[in-house]
Design a protein around this motif. Structure first.
Motif, short mmCIF file in Angstrom:
data_model
loop_
_atom_site.label_atom_id
_atom_site.label_comp_id
_atom_site.label_asym_id
_atom_site.label_seq_id
_atom_site.Cartn_x
_atom_site.Cartn_y
_atom_site.Cartn_z
N LEU A 49 0.81 -1.22 0.00
CA LEU A 49 0.00 0.00 0.00
C LEU A 49 0.84 1.27 0.00
N SER A 50 2.13 1.14 0.31
CA SER A 50 3.01 2.32 0.31
C SER A 50 3.41 2.74 -1.11
N TRP A 51 3.06 1.95 -2.12
CA TRP A 51 3.39 2.25 -3.51
C TRP A 51 2.14 2.71 -4.23
N PRO A 52 2.28 3.68 -5.14
CA PRO A 52 1.12 4.11 -5.93
C PRO A 52 0.48 2.92 -6.65
N LYS A 53 -0.81 2.81 -6.56
CA LYS A 53 -1.58 1.72 -7.19
C LYS A 53 -1.18 0.35 -6.67
N GLY A 54 -0.54 0.29 -5.50
CA GLY A 54 -0.01 -0.96 -4.97
C GLY A 54 -1.01 -2.10 -4.91
N LYS A 55 -2.19 -1.83 -4.37
CA LYS A 55 -3.18 -2.91 -4.22
C LYS A 55 -3.64 -3.43 -5.58
N ALA A 56 -3.86 -2.54 -6.53
CA ALA A 56 -4.26 -2.96 -7.88
C ALA A 56 -3.15 -3.76 -8.55
N LEU A 57 -1.91 -3.32 -8.37
CA LEU A 57 -0.78 -4.04 -8.96
C LEU A 57 -0.61 -5.41 -8.33
N ALA A 58 -0.81 -5.49 -7.03
CA ALA A 58 -0.75 -6.79 -6.33
C ALA A 58 -1.83 -7.71 -6.88
N GLY A 59 -3.00 -7.16 -7.15
CA GLY A 59 -4.08 -7.96 -7.73
C GLY A 59 -3.69 -8.55 -9.07
N LYS A 60 -2.96 -7.80 -9.87
CA LYS A 60 -2.49 -8.31 -11.16
C LYS A 60 -1.48 -9.44 -10.96
N LEU A 61 -0.65 -9.33 -9.92
CA LEU A 61 0.32 -10.39 -9.64
C LEU A 61 -0.39 -11.66 -9.18
N VAL A 62 -1.47 -11.50 -8.44
CA VAL A 62 -2.28 -12.66 -8.02
C VAL A 62 -2.93 -13.30 -9.25
#
Length: 110
Positions: A49-62
């Motif tokens: 969450l400390s990175w811009p768009k972090g949660k959305a990017l993590a979702g793409k990794l999932v």
């Protein structure tokens, strides 16, 4: 010192292509975080969450099959297949310290 390993063919891996370049940036910095703090591939939610768009990017990794969600963040899949574990790093450091101790002892005997 611990190192985060990245496959030299990941540039063409289907999972990497599916995740996208920006998500792979998060994957990379998260991998170095996990290696530095010896988390065995556990990525804390606060870090993502400390990175811009972090949660959305993590979702793409999932979705791409590189991470899985956990109760308090995400986990690299196949961490122990490609990275050293906390236990292995600590043991390597212990052995290196012992080699250094013996080398110093040998030098003081001269």
């Amino acid at each position: 010192m611990a190192w985060f390993n990245a496959d030299d063919r990941m540039h063409s891996h289907p999972k990497v292509r599916a995740a996208g370049l920006e998500s792979i940036g998060l994957w990379l910095v998260s991998g170095t975080y996990c290696t530095d703090y010896l988390t065995d591939g556990a990525v804390p939610e606060w870090f993502v969450l400390s990175w811009p768009k972090g949660k959305a990017l993590a979702g793409k990794l999932v979705t791409a099959g590189l991470w899985e969600p956990t109760a308090d963040g995400w986990q690299f899949l196949s961490w122990t297949e490609y990275q050293r574990t906390k236990e292995q790093v600590i043991e390597e450091k212990r052995k290196a310290a012992e080699r250094m101790r013996k080398a110093r002892e040998k030098n003081t005997d001269k």
